[in-house]
Write a protein that holds these residues in place. Structure first.
Motif, mmCIF file in Angstrom:
data_model
loop_
_atom_site.group_PDB
_atom_site.id
_atom_site.type_symbol
_atom_site.label_atom_id
_atom_site.label_comp_id
_atom_site.label_asym_id
_atom_site.label_seq_id
_atom_site.Cartn_x
_atom_site.Cartn_y
_atom_site.Cartn_z
ATOM 1 N N ASN A 259 -30.405 -21.222 -18.945
ATOM 2 C CA ASN A 259 -31.853 -21.168 -19.161
ATOM 3 C C ASN A 259 -32.321 -19.769 -18.787
ATOM 4 N N SER A 284 -29.252 -21.574 -14.109
ATOM 5 C CA SER A 284 -30.710 -21.618 -14.094
ATOM 6 C C SER A 284 -31.226 -20.213 -13.822
ATOM 7 N N MET A 289 -36.609 -25.437 -14.307
ATOM 8 C CA MET A 289 -35.525 -26.315 -14.740
ATOM 9 C C MET A 289 -35.580 -27.619 -13.957
#
Length: 640
Positions: A259, A284, A289
């Protein structure tokens, strides 16, 4: 000759696989209006040898913007260049198109091996393009179903399929693969087009490529049952996108999901296998998230967070950022309502059991539709369809000729009403519908479930806002799928079960969930300037991916009701709206929400109150100013 023998488990597996393959056989009557690209004037030859590029492109150019379906019978369609919409522009014909295969395993669009222009990953080129061009929020109602895209061998710069849709749109039962020995190819599923979504991506498999899925700036995108295999760099690269995923299956040595930038990721129920010990399964890269029920095998870490120590082993529930509750709670956990899959209504392969709605008598088809349903019920037929027949010489508006002016009774053996992407206009000149009758009343159905699907706009632009579209007296499950709708969704249905997929109600279309009712929604896109979007009054509402527009209360839960949103985006658009209610209201009920808030300049002041919760006689509020980074990773209500 010696007989071939199978042991019992293998035989059972083969029987199941064969049954599944034969069950997926999507066929239509000749007068349905689908465009069979193997027939004149396109005459594509699906023999895997004849170049079909020009034939497919001609069909796209003729029918985009007209809510048409391009139909690909089983076979291999060889292409040597990009086909689809390239150079797209807002407010144009670059939208409203469906690509429909006969079956995922049988319909193959394949790029020629070592094709010109597909050799450089740094200068990648798309094979199938649903939309590539200027930023837009109105590339609406795009679909691809039941087919496979193969980028062939020797094409390391190939992008398998670029998908784009707004408000409604979906991909379902599609495989994108590289048949290169090294699995070469740049991106399998390309979601990088700016302002993409909302749309639903379901039952998708991506095999090979540097990136299985790569995203860009999106309003909202929902994935369910996504399988990624043998990627070379990253399985799912979520760059600057608002993304919700349920049921991610990854078989990769490389990182399964990352992400990045301003990406927002809600991921539940993931199984990530085959990882290398020096790789994290999930990266992340920011504070947005949320993870639940994540299992990883082989990887050194399950999650490499943006901040803090890595996570290993099974992740039960975790988020970057803070969980919120207005009342004391021993654990701030999501509600975890029961999740049910949307039932499969078998596609009717016996075309003698399809009954068309005849509009030869004029645009008002109230009598013709009722007659079609009565005939089907009397003769044991299952499928009602609205033929989508266009004359290319006429503007698209002149080809829309279906309207209703009175109530319709759906009964008997009917289990599918398919709009073929039509607009079904509802008017009420005599006031009969506003007198309390729904447009569609369902009763005495013999199938376990009925589906209404593939309507561009059910209700039309001018339906009175106090008309209900459905009343369910049948006791059967109702599925609403791949459609926009105006008017109130339904009357209260005590004990009823509803499934909403790729469903966009607008204006005054409050979804009421009464006592004893259960609704499961996937890619739910309500847009209203005034009415509460979802009112859970004693019932149960579960939603995977809500994207909203309008400054009204998104969900009101009361009287012991239960509501759970997993992965949501509140797009606070539409300026000059005077309303400023709480985004969520919970009164003596249970709920959990995780939602991203999106607000752009020129749209006025965003919501002041995010949650108003009442337990007993006490009411408390969570204000926008109390949120960290304008983001709600998790709110839990009803936990005092």
């Amino acid at each position: 000759m010696r007989p071939i023998l199978f042991n019992a488990p293998i035989l059972v597996c083969l029987m199941i696989a064969t049954a599944t393959l034969w069950a997926e056989n999507i066929v239509f009557p000749e007068d349905s209006g689908v465009i069979d690209i193997t027939k004149a004037p396109y005459n594509a030859v699906p023999d895997g040898k004849t170049d079909a590029t020009a034939a497919i492109q001609k069909a796209v150019d003729d029918h985009r913007g007209r809510n048409r379906t391009l139909y690909f019978p089983n076979g291999t369609y060889l292409v040597s260049d990009t086909v689809g919409i390239v150079g797209g522009k807002p407010h144009s014909r670059d939208r409203f198109l469906t690509w429909q295969g006969q079956s995922e395993a049988g319909t193959l669009i394949k790029l020629k091996d070592s094709a010109d222009g597909f050799g450089d990953p740094n200068n990648s080129k798309i094979v199938i393009s649903y939309y590539e061009g200027q930023s837009t929020g109105d590339a609406m109602h795009s679909y691809v179903r039941n087919l496979t895209v193969d980028v062939g061998s020797g094409n390391p710069g190939a992008v398998g399929l670029r998908f784009m849709s707004n408000n409604t749109g979906a991909m379902e039962r599609v495989t994108i693969r590289s048949s290169d020995p090294q699995k070469a190819g740049h991106i399998g599923l390309d979601m990088r087009q700016s302002q993409n979504g909302p749309a639903l991506i379901k039952h998708i498999t991506v095999e090979g490529f540097d990136y299985g899925v790569q995203t860009g700036n999106t309003f909202s995108m929902v994935y369910e049952h996504l399988t990624l295999k043998n990627q070379r760099i990253v399985g799912f690269d979520n760059f600057n996108a608002r993304t919700t995923i349920r049921g991610l299956r990854s078989e990769n040595r490389v990182t399964a999901l990352q992400n990045r930038q301003h990406g927002q990721m809600f991921l539940i129920d993931a199984e990530l296998k085959g990882g290398a010990s020096d790789q994290p399964a999930i990266i992340s890269g920011n504070q947005r998230m949320y993870l639940r029920d994540i299992r990883a095998e082989g990887y050194g870490q399950t999650v490499k967070p943006n901040k803090g120590e890595p996570l290993t082993g099974k992740v039960d529930e975790w988020m970057e950022g803070k969980a919120y509750s207005l009342f004391e709670a021993p654990q701030l956990r999501s509600l975890r309502l029961d999740i049910r899959e949307t039932p499969e209504v078998p596609w009717e392969q016996d075309l003698s059991k399809w009954v068309k709605v005849d509009n030869s008598g004029g645009e008002d088809v109230t009598e013709a539709l009722q007659q079609a349903i009565d005939t089907a019920a009397r003769e044991g037929k299952t499928t009602i369809y609205f033929p989508n027949v266009h004359e290319l010489s006429k503007p698209d508006a002149q080809n829309r000729k279906y309207g209703l002016t009175g109530p319709i009774r759906v009964h008997g053996s009917v289990n599918r009403i398919i709009g073929m992407s039509h607009l079904l206009d509802v008017k009420d000149p005599t006031g009969v519908l506003q007198a309390g009758k729904a447009v569609f009343t369902l009763e005495n159905l013999t199938s376990d479930a009925i589906i209404f699907e593939r309507f561009f706009l059910l209700g039309g632009w001018d339906i009175p806002t106090n008309i209900y579209m459905f009343e369910n007296r049948s006791g059967k499950t109702v599925i609403l799928k791949n459609l926009n709708q105006r008017g109130l969704t339904k009357k209260p249905d005590p004990g009823g079960t509803w499934f909403l997929e790729d469903y966009s109600p607008s204006r005054q279309a409050t979804l009421l969930v009464g006592k004893g009712e259960q609704i499961w929604a996937r890619q739910f896109n309500p847009e209203t300037p005034e009415a509460t979007m979802v009112h859970v009054d004693g019932g149960m509402f579960w939603c995977l991916g809500l994207k909203s527009e309008g400054r009204t209360t998104h969900v009101l839960v009361e009287n012991g009701g239960k509501a759970e949103l997993i992965g949501s985006v509140s797009y606070q658009s539409w300026k000059n709206q005077p309303l400023d209610p709480p985004l969520f209201i919970v009164r003596n009920a249970q709920a959990s929400f995780n939602i991203g808030l999106y607000h752009s300049a020129g749209h006025g002041v965003p919501f002041t109150t995010i949650v108003e919760e009442t337990i007993g006689e006490e009411t408390r509020t969570l204000l926008r100013t109390e949120l960290a980074d304008y983001h709600l990773p998790l709110y839990r209500a009803g936990s005092k």
